[in-house]
Design a protein around this motif. Sequence first.
Motif, PDB file in Angstrom:
ATOM      1  N   LEU A  20      70.661  50.036  31.012  1.00 27.62           N
ATOM      2  CA  LEU A  20      69.424  49.338  31.335  1.00 27.62           C
ATOM      3  C   LEU A  20      69.078  49.338  32.831  1.00 27.62           C
ATOM      4  O   LEU A  20      67.911  49.523  33.178  1.00 27.62           O
ATOM      5  CB  LEU A  20      69.471  47.906  30.805  1.00 27.62           C
ATOM      6  CG  LEU A  20      69.448  47.793  29.270  1.00 27.62           C
ATOM      7  CD1 LEU A  20      69.450  46.335  28.846  1.00 27.62           C
ATOM      8  CD2 LEU A  20      68.242  48.514  28.693  1.00 27.62           C
ATOM      9  N   PRO A  21      70.025  49.120  33.755  1.00 30.61           N
ATOM     10  CA  PRO A  21      69.640  49.155  35.181  1.00 30.61           C
ATOM     11  C   PRO A  21      69.032  50.490  35.619  1.00 30.61           C
ATOM     12  O   PRO A  21      67.972  50.496  36.263  1.00 30.61           O
ATOM     13  CB  PRO A  21      70.956  48.847  35.912  1.00 30.61           C
ATOM     14  CG  PRO A  21      71.754  48.055  34.932  1.00 30.61           C
ATOM     15  CD  PRO A  21      71.424  48.650  33.599  1.00 30.61           C
ATOM     16  N   PRO A  22      69.645  51.654  35.281  1.00 29.09           N
ATOM     17  CA  PRO A  22      68.980  52.919  35.642  1.00 29.09           C
ATOM     18  C   PRO A  22      67.630  53.091  34.961  1.00 29.09           C
ATOM     19  O   PRO A  22      66.679  53.617  35.565  1.00 29.09           O
ATOM     20  CB  PRO A  22      69.977  53.988  35.164  1.00 29.09           C
ATOM     21  CG  PRO A  22      71.293  53.297  35.137  1.00 29.09           C
ATOM     22  CD  PRO A  22      70.993  51.897  34.740  1.00 29.09           C
ATOM     23  N   PHE A  23      67.520  52.660  33.700  1.00 29.15           N
ATOM     24  CA  PHE A  23      66.233  52.791  33.018  1.00 29.15           C
ATOM     25  C   PHE A  23      65.171  51.941  33.699  1.00 29.15           C
ATOM     26  O   PHE A  23      64.035  52.389  33.897  1.00 29.15           O
ATOM     27  CB  PHE A  23      66.375  52.373  31.550  1.00 29.15           C
ATOM     28  CG  PHE A  23      65.061  52.339  30.821  1.00 29.15           C
ATOM     29  CD1 PHE A  23      64.453  53.505  30.405  1.00 29.15           C
ATOM     30  CD2 PHE A  23      64.413  51.136  30.570  1.00 29.15           C
ATOM     31  CE1 PHE A  23      63.237  53.485  29.740  1.00 29.15           C
ATOM     32  CE2 PHE A  23      63.199  51.101  29.911  1.00 29.15           C
ATOM     33  CZ  PHE A  23      62.611  52.279  29.493  1.00 29.15           C
ATOM     34  N   LYS A  24      65.529  50.728  34.069  1.00 31.06           N
ATOM     35  CA  LYS A  24      64.570  49.855  34.750  1.00 31.06           C
ATOM     36  C   LYS A  24      64.119  50.453  36.075  1.00 31.06           C
ATOM     37  O   LYS A  24      62.947  50.347  36.457  1.00 31.06           O
ATOM     38  CB  LYS A  24      65.188  48.474  34.969  1.00 31.06           C
ATOM     39  CG  LYS A  24      64.222  47.463  35.578  1.00 31.06           C
ATOM     40  CD  LYS A  24      64.873  46.101  35.716  1.00 31.06           C
ATOM     41  CE  LYS A  24      63.889  45.089  36.321  1.00 31.06           C
ATOM     42  NZ  LYS A  24      64.503  43.747  36.463  1.00 31.06           N
ATOM     43  N   ALA A  25      65.057  51.099  36.785  1.00 30.21           N
ATOM     44  CA  ALA A  25      64.728  51.666  38.100  1.00 30.21           C
ATOM     45  C   ALA A  25      63.798  52.861  37.987  1.00 30.21           C
ATOM     46  O   ALA A  25      63.019  53.127  38.900  1.00 30.21           O
ATOM     47  CB  ALA A  25      66.009  52.070  38.829  1.00 30.21           C
ATOM     48  N   THR A  26      63.866  53.597  36.880  1.00 25.45           N
ATOM     49  CA  THR A  26      63.067  54.817  36.749  1.00 25.45           C
ATOM     50  C   THR A  26      61.893  54.654  35.791  1.00 25.45           C
ATOM     51  O   THR A  26      61.106  55.593  35.637  1.00 25.45           O
ATOM     52  CB  THR A  26      63.948  55.977  36.242  1.00 25.45           C
ATOM     53  OG1 THR A  26      64.572  55.604  34.994  1.00 25.45           O
ATOM     54  CG2 THR A  26      65.031  56.303  37.258  1.00 25.45           C
ATOM     55  N   ALA A  27      61.765  53.488  35.155  1.00 24.18           N
ATOM     56  CA  ALA A  27      60.680  53.281  34.193  1.00 24.18           C
ATOM     57  C   ALA A  27      59.345  53.189  34.912  1.00 24.18           C
ATOM     58  O   ALA A  27      59.270  52.842  36.102  1.00 24.18           O
ATOM     59  CB  ALA A  27      60.925  52.017  33.375  1.00 24.18           C
ATOM     60  N   ALA A  28      58.285  53.477  34.192  1.00 29.50           N
ATOM     61  CA  ALA A  28      56.942  53.375  34.753  1.00 29.50           C
ATOM     62  C   ALA A  28      56.625  51.929  35.091  1.00 29.50           C
ATOM     63  O   ALA A  28      57.120  51.003  34.430  1.00 29.50           O
ATOM     64  CB  ALA A  28      55.922  53.910  33.748  1.00 29.50           C
ATOM     65  N   PRO A  29      55.818  51.691  36.136  1.00 31.93           N
ATOM     66  CA  PRO A  29      55.434  50.319  36.465  1.00 31.93           C
ATOM     67  C   PRO A  29      54.782  49.640  35.269  1.00 31.93           C
ATOM     68  O   PRO A  29      53.991  50.229  34.546  1.00 31.93           O
ATOM     69  CB  PRO A  29      54.419  50.510  37.615  1.00 31.93           C
ATOM     70  CG  PRO A  29      54.727  51.847  38.190  1.00 31.93           C
ATOM     71  CD  PRO A  29      55.211  52.684  37.052  1.00 31.93           C
ATOM     72  N   GLY A  30      55.159  48.382  35.081  1.00 28.34           N
ATOM     73  CA  GLY A  30      54.579  47.622  33.987  1.00 28.34           C
ATOM     74  C   GLY A  30      55.351  47.725  32.683  1.00 28.34           C
ATOM     75  O   GLY A  30      54.978  47.090  31.693  1.00 28.34           O
ATOM     76  N   THR A  31      56.417  48.556  32.635  1.00 27.84           N
ATOM     77  CA  THR A  31      57.209  48.652  31.417  1.00 27.84           C
ATOM     78  C   THR A  31      57.858  47.308  31.106  1.00 27.84           C
ATOM     79  O   THR A  31      58.510  46.707  31.962  1.00 27.84           O
ATOM     80  CB  THR A  31      58.297  49.727  31.579  1.00 27.84           C
ATOM     81  OG1 THR A  31      57.682  50.979  31.853  1.00 27.84           O
ATOM     82  CG2 THR A  31      59.128  49.845  30.309  1.00 27.84           C
ATOM     83  N   GLN A  32      57.679  46.852  29.878  1.00 29.96           N
ATOM     84  CA  GLN A  32      58.216  45.561  29.467  1.00 29.96           C
ATOM     85  C   GLN A  32      59.632  45.749  28.934  1.00 29.96           C
ATOM     86  O   GLN A  32      59.858  45.939  27.734  1.00 29.96           O
ATOM     87  CB  GLN A  32      57.312  44.942  28.399  1.00 29.96           C
ATOM     88  CG  GLN A  32      55.925  44.599  28.906  1.00 29.96           C
ATOM     89  CD  GLN A  32      55.951  43.435  29.887  1.00 29.96           C
ATOM     90  OE1 GLN A  32      56.281  42.311  29.538  1.00 29.96           O
ATOM     91  NE2 GLN A  32      55.598  43.713  31.120  1.00 29.96           N
TER      92      GLN A  32
ATOM     93  N   LEU B 242      46.672  51.055  37.447  1.00 31.24           N
ATOM     94  CA  LEU B 242      46.406  50.632  36.068  1.00 31.24           C
ATOM     95  C   LEU B 242      47.632  49.960  35.456  1.00 31.24           C
ATOM     96  O   LEU B 242      47.524  48.924  34.789  1.00 31.24           O
ATOM     97  CB  LEU B 242      46.002  51.837  35.221  1.00 31.24           C
ATOM     98  CG  LEU B 242      44.606  52.412  35.443  1.00 31.24           C
ATOM     99  CD1 LEU B 242      44.435  53.706  34.639  1.00 31.24           C
ATOM    100  CD2 LEU B 242      43.536  51.406  35.037  1.00 31.24           C
ATOM    101  N   ALA B 243      48.805  50.559  35.676  1.00 29.93           N
ATOM    102  CA  ALA B 243      50.029  50.002  35.102  1.00 29.93           C
ATOM    103  C   ALA B 243      50.350  48.630  35.688  1.00 29.93           C
ATOM    104  O   ALA B 243      50.729  47.697  34.961  1.00 29.93           O
ATOM    105  CB  ALA B 243      51.197  50.962  35.322  1.00 29.93           C
ATOM    106  N   MET B 244      50.202  48.479  37.008  1.00 31.53           N
ATOM    107  CA  MET B 244      50.522  47.199  37.648  1.00 31.53           C
ATOM    108  C   MET B 244      49.526  46.117  37.253  1.00 31.53           C
ATOM    109  O   MET B 244      49.900  44.967  37.001  1.00 31.53           O
ATOM    110  CB  MET B 244      50.536  47.379  39.167  1.00 31.53           C
ATOM    111  CG  MET B 244      51.690  48.214  39.674  1.00 31.53           C
ATOM    112  SD  MET B 244      53.288  47.356  39.579  1.00 31.53           S
ATOM    113  CE  MET B 244      53.114  46.207  40.954  1.00 31.53           C
ATOM    114  N   VAL B 245      48.255  46.468  37.193  1.00 28.44           N
ATOM    115  CA  VAL B 245      47.237  45.487  36.784  1.00 28.44           C
ATOM    116  C   VAL B 245      47.487  45.054  35.343  1.00 28.44           C
ATOM    117  O   VAL B 245      47.392  43.871  35.000  1.00 28.44           O
ATOM    118  CB  VAL B 245      45.825  46.080  36.957  1.00 28.44           C
ATOM    119  CG1 VAL B 245      44.779  45.199  36.275  1.00 28.44           C
ATOM    120  CG2 VAL B 245      45.498  46.229  38.442  1.00 28.44           C
ATOM    121  N   SER B 246      47.823  46.003  34.482  1.00 30.08           N
ATOM    122  CA  SER B 246      48.096  45.680  33.079  1.00 30.08           C
ATOM    123  C   SER B 246      49.308  44.761  32.951  1.00 30.08           C
ATOM    124  O   SER B 246      49.294  43.799  32.167  1.00 30.08           O
ATOM    125  CB  SER B 246      48.338  46.969  32.287  1.00 30.08           C
ATOM    126  OG  SER B 246      47.234  47.829  32.383  1.00 30.08           O
ATOM    127  N   ALA B 247      50.359  45.050  33.710  1.00 29.36           N
ATOM    128  CA  ALA B 247      51.550  44.200  33.667  1.00 29.36           C
ATOM    129  C   ALA B 247      51.220  42.792  34.151  1.00 29.36           C
ATOM    130  O   ALA B 247      51.702  41.796  33.584  1.00 29.36           O
ATOM    131  CB  ALA B 247      52.658  44.812  34.521  1.00 29.36           C
TER     132      ALA B 247
END
Length: 418
Positions: free
Chosen positions: A176-188, A303-308
């Motif tokens: 999970l930590p590597p995934f969180k670091a590389t995930a697109a902004p706004g990923t839940q 768009l991703a940050m505004v959506s998040a």
Amino acid sequence: MALRSPVRGWPVWQLPRWLAACVTAVIAAYAAAVAGALASTPVRPGDLRLCAVFIGCGAASVELTHRAGEREGLARDVYAIWDLPAAVLLPPLYALVIPLPRALLTEWRIRRTLLHRRAYSTAAPCLANAAASLVFRSTLPALCGGGGSGGHAPTWITLAAGCGLISMAIQACLILPPFKATAAPGTQLRSLVLGQEAVCNQVTELCLAVLTTFAAAHSALALVVALPLVIVLQRSLRHASLAAAARTDAKTGLLNAGTWQREAALEVTRARAQTPLAVAIADIDHFKAVNDTCGHLAGDAVLAMVSAAMRDLLRDYDLCGRFGGEEFALLLPRTTAAEALEITERIRKGISQLAIPRDGIAAIRVTISIGVAVPSQARRTLDDLLAAADHALYQAKRSGRDRVVMYADTRVAQAADR
């Protein structure tokens, strides 16, 4: 120097330094664990035969579901159902090596990805399974006196399930930590891991893995019998993933326009005449200028940050969708006009405080304009409410942007009236 140059060009070194160190350390730990286990594990024909059955079941699982594909990001599968029996019934060496052929087949038949990603996503679960194997083999004598699953079935099953949970926990800590670091902004990330659907899938996978382990402890033929169940579960998981993807907008993770309109229309239809609700349309101010001056990748990040931010600022039961381009639609159930103004004003302020980072360049800041409408005698359908909200949005744009405007004929109740 000529030998070092290709190594320096590997994609893994383009990751943040801590992430590259984490990836290389886990892969190196896996290689060391395999080497140590090879040196200390005696080869027994019975273990090799059972190992071959596990590899065959894993390969069949991949081959029979490869047409469903593998999504980018945190991919969900149930192939680990074969890993818990291997960890429990065989020495740790086999828990380390049995997933390898499955990973190679997945790379070949389903989806090609970067070498370090495939290596890491294979090494992390293998280390977790080996840890579960060590725990099971060291704890079993104390709990069951070294006996098998027959005479101490409840304790044996509980221990196997506990080892499965240990493996899942270690995998989560590693992946999970590597995934969180590389995930697109706004990923839940929270919904991906702790959402109702995700937890249900994990519990189902663990239960089937424990049942398969218990059955295989008595006969390896049970693994072949369990194969159709694993295939069906994998197909249903992929189907659910595709169905969820069809409902959402790929760039923002919000509901797409069609899904939002269908669900919002149902909410409006269900609402009684005396049940308040509100519809809002929001538009990012000067978004075209962001694309023109900063590039479309920066625009996608906005768009991703505004959506998040919208998801964080809305309530769980509110509906939020991307209506097209930089425009968003909101449906706020059980919400009066005054409450709708409070909610949308909170969204406007929250988005105005966002700073979308860029490498070595000043962060991007944006504002948003919002038009709000509530039902009246003249407008009760969703189309009527959208038209009124759209009219209010253009009023907000014409009067200076970065503001919330309620449709003109709406009387906003004061706090004392509520």
